[in-house]
Design a protein around this motif. Structure first.
Motif, short mmCIF file in Angstrom:
data_model
loop_
_atom_site.label_atom_id
_atom_site.label_comp_id
_atom_site.label_asym_id
_atom_site.label_seq_id
_atom_site.Cartn_x
_atom_site.Cartn_y
_atom_site.Cartn_z
N VAL A 257 0.83 -1.20 0.00
CA VAL A 257 0.00 0.00 0.00
C VAL A 257 0.87 1.25 0.00
CG1 VAL A 257 -1.77 1.32 1.22
CG2 VAL A 257 -1.87 -1.18 1.18
N GLY A 258 1.78 1.36 0.97
CA GLY A 258 2.62 2.54 1.08
C GLY A 258 3.53 2.45 2.28
N ILE A 259 4.24 3.55 2.53
CA ILE A 259 5.16 3.65 3.68
C ILE A 259 4.39 4.30 4.83
CG2 ILE A 259 7.31 4.64 4.53
CD1 ILE A 259 8.34 4.63 1.68
N PHE A 260 4.44 3.67 6.00
CA PHE A 260 3.74 4.23 7.15
C PHE A 260 4.73 4.66 8.23
CE2 PHE A 260 4.49 0.07 9.02
CZ PHE A 260 4.63 0.35 10.38
N HIS A 261 4.31 5.59 9.07
CA HIS A 261 5.04 5.90 10.30
C HIS A 261 4.08 6.55 11.28
CE1 HIS A 261 5.49 9.71 8.02
NE2 HIS A 261 5.54 10.30 9.19
N PHE A 262 4.48 6.54 12.57
CA PHE A 262 3.64 7.05 13.65
C PHE A 262 4.09 8.44 14.05
CE2 PHE A 262 3.12 2.41 15.30
CZ PHE A 262 2.20 2.16 14.29
N HIS A 263 3.11 9.35 14.24
CA HIS A 263 3.35 10.64 14.88
C HIS A 263 2.82 10.52 16.31
CE1 HIS A 263 3.66 13.34 11.02
NE2 HIS A 263 4.63 12.44 11.13
N ASN A 264 3.68 10.71 17.29
CA ASN A 264 3.29 10.42 18.68
C ASN A 264 2.67 11.61 19.40
OD1 ASN A 264 4.02 7.68 18.80
ND2 ASN A 264 6.18 8.22 19.02
N GLY A 265 2.51 12.73 18.72
CA GLY A 265 1.84 13.85 19.33
C GLY A 265 0.33 13.79 19.11
N LEU A 266 -0.35 14.81 19.56
CA LEU A 266 -1.81 14.87 19.41
C LEU A 266 -2.16 15.68 18.17
CD1 LEU A 266 -4.53 14.15 20.79
CD2 LEU A 266 -4.42 16.40 21.92
N ASN A 267 -2.95 15.07 17.29
CA ASN A 267 -3.40 15.72 16.05
C ASN A 267 -2.21 16.25 15.24
OD1 ASN A 267 -6.18 15.34 16.58
ND2 ASN A 267 -6.19 17.13 17.92
N GLU A 268 -1.24 15.38 14.99
CA GLU A 268 -0.09 15.75 14.16
C GLU A 268 -0.32 15.26 12.74
OE1 GLU A 268 3.80 14.75 15.44
OE2 GLU A 268 3.51 15.46 17.49
N PRO A 269 -0.74 16.12 11.85
CA PRO A 269 -0.98 15.71 10.46
C PRO A 269 0.35 15.44 9.74
CG PRO A 269 -1.20 18.08 10.66
CD PRO A 269 -1.00 17.55 12.06
N PRO A 270 0.32 14.93 8.53
CA PRO A 270 1.55 14.73 7.76
C PRO A 270 2.33 16.02 7.61
CG PRO A 270 -0.28 13.59 6.71
CD PRO A 270 -0.87 14.41 7.81
N SER A 271 3.64 15.93 7.74
CA SER A 271 4.51 17.10 7.61
C SER A 271 4.68 17.46 6.14
CB SER A 271 5.87 16.80 8.24
OG SER A 271 6.55 15.80 7.49
N PRO A 272 5.21 18.66 5.85
CA PRO A 272 5.50 19.01 4.45
C PRO A 272 6.41 18.00 3.77
CG PRO A 272 5.61 20.97 5.82
CD PRO A 272 5.43 19.81 6.76
N THR A 273 7.36 17.43 4.54
CA THR A 273 8.23 16.41 3.96
C THR A 273 7.44 15.17 3.59
OG1 THR A 273 10.11 17.22 5.26
CG2 THR A 273 10.28 14.98 4.37
#
Length: 317
Positions: A257-273
């Motif tokens: 499907v794709g590359i996944f990773h976890f953002h451990n903060g609250l409501n952290e959307p995908p970064s510009p990168t």
């Protein structure tokens, strides 16, 4: 008994000596060489789809001249998985660019429809908060066995986490530490993590000076490692070879499907990168929300999200 001596005279070369025929005979003898070079040139064109055309030409040509070591690394890295993944990746890149044979977003949403799956992913997201060397990530795959699609997380240690281990191991020797942070392989990694070249240069200069004590020199090394740790905790960097080997290990019954990773903060959307990287590979980002967690599906800079509610979400501090 009479001995006879036989003398062999070379026969005249009756083949045409024209330039075209000599070139044709050269190709007959060394046909594999131009084939390899053509393959390498073609393969490098899929490496930088997010860059401008001129940058792609520049990087592609540099990759072409370095093509032999690249091919050698692909073949030897985690054999045979990286090689299998490389061949599969060539097809995946083509289908991703043309939107052909992609996993629909609705299938991901359907796979997350059961409470057991929602809780399993949520618990893994919670446990990742105890991991501080880097973000948790890897490859996401899906299978269609049974009535409901199923999602699978194939976790891969990040490149920045692997490099952090090398930094800690080299910290006992100032000479080894300087060689490591100034190595060619570390430059791109430092750029991805957010360490500027001038920071590396000033640290190197300070370690090399003879006017400081050994304790101060060691503290300089430890301070650099602590800075790297602080930046690495919120990064997930995957090398092309790790990616290829990871794809090669996905079972045949599952689709990438794709590359996944976890953002451990609250409501952290995908970064510009993350959004920029979605031009090359689909990005899946997991993050906490007030009522549970959210999955962001980023495909070619287009964001779609799935909100999952949990009965008793944890209180983030």
């Amino acid at each position: 008994m009479r001995e006879e001596t036989l003398t062999f005279f070379p026969e005249d070369d009756r083949r045409s000596r024209s330039g075209f025929n000599r070139f044709r005979r050269f190709l007959n003898n060394y046909w594999l060489i131009p084939l390899i070079f053509c393959y390498l040139q073609l393969a490098t064109q899929v490496f930088y789809p997010a860059d401008s055309p001129l940058d792609r030409i520049s990087k592609g040509n540099r990759a072409f001249f370095n093509g032999v070591p690249i091919a050698y690394k692909i073949i030897t890295y985690d054999f045979p998985f990286a090689l299998l993944g490389h061949l599969y990746e060539l097809g995946v890149q083509g289908t991703y660019k043309t939107n052909f044979f992609q996993v629909p977003h609705k299938d991901i949403k359907a796979a997350l429809g059961t409470p057991d799956v929602q809780t399993t992913f949520y618990n893994r997201l919670v446990s990742s908060r105890n991991h501080h060397d880097s973000e948790i990530g890897g490859l996401l795959s899906i299978s269609y066995e049974g009535n409901t699609p199923k999602l699978y997380l194939h976790e891969i240690p990040s490149l920045n986490e692997v490099f952090l281990t090398r930094l800690r191991e080299a910290s006992a020797s100032p000479k080894d530490f300087i060689e490591l942070i100034n190595s060619k392989s570390s430059k791109d990694l430092f750029h991805g993590v957010g360490i500027l070249p001038e920071w590396v240069a000033s640290t190197t200069k300070l370690i090399k000076t003879s006017h400081i004590t050994e304790k101060s020199r060691q503290n300089t090394i430890l301070n650099f490692i602590e800075m790297y740790e602080a930046l690495s905790e919120s990064r997930y960097i995957l090398s092309p070879y790790q990616f290829k080997a990871g794809i090669g290990k996905i079972p045949f019954a599952q689709r990438f499907v794709g590359i996944f990773h976890f953002h451990n903060g609250l409501n952290e959307p995908p970064s510009p990168t993350d959004i920029q990287q979605s031009l090359r590979n689909r990005q899946i980002v997991f993050t906490f929300s007030e009522s549970g967690w959210t999955l962001y599906d980023v495909e070619k800079q287009n964001l779609a999200k799935i909100d999952i509610k949990i009965d008793k979400p944890i209180q983030l501090q």
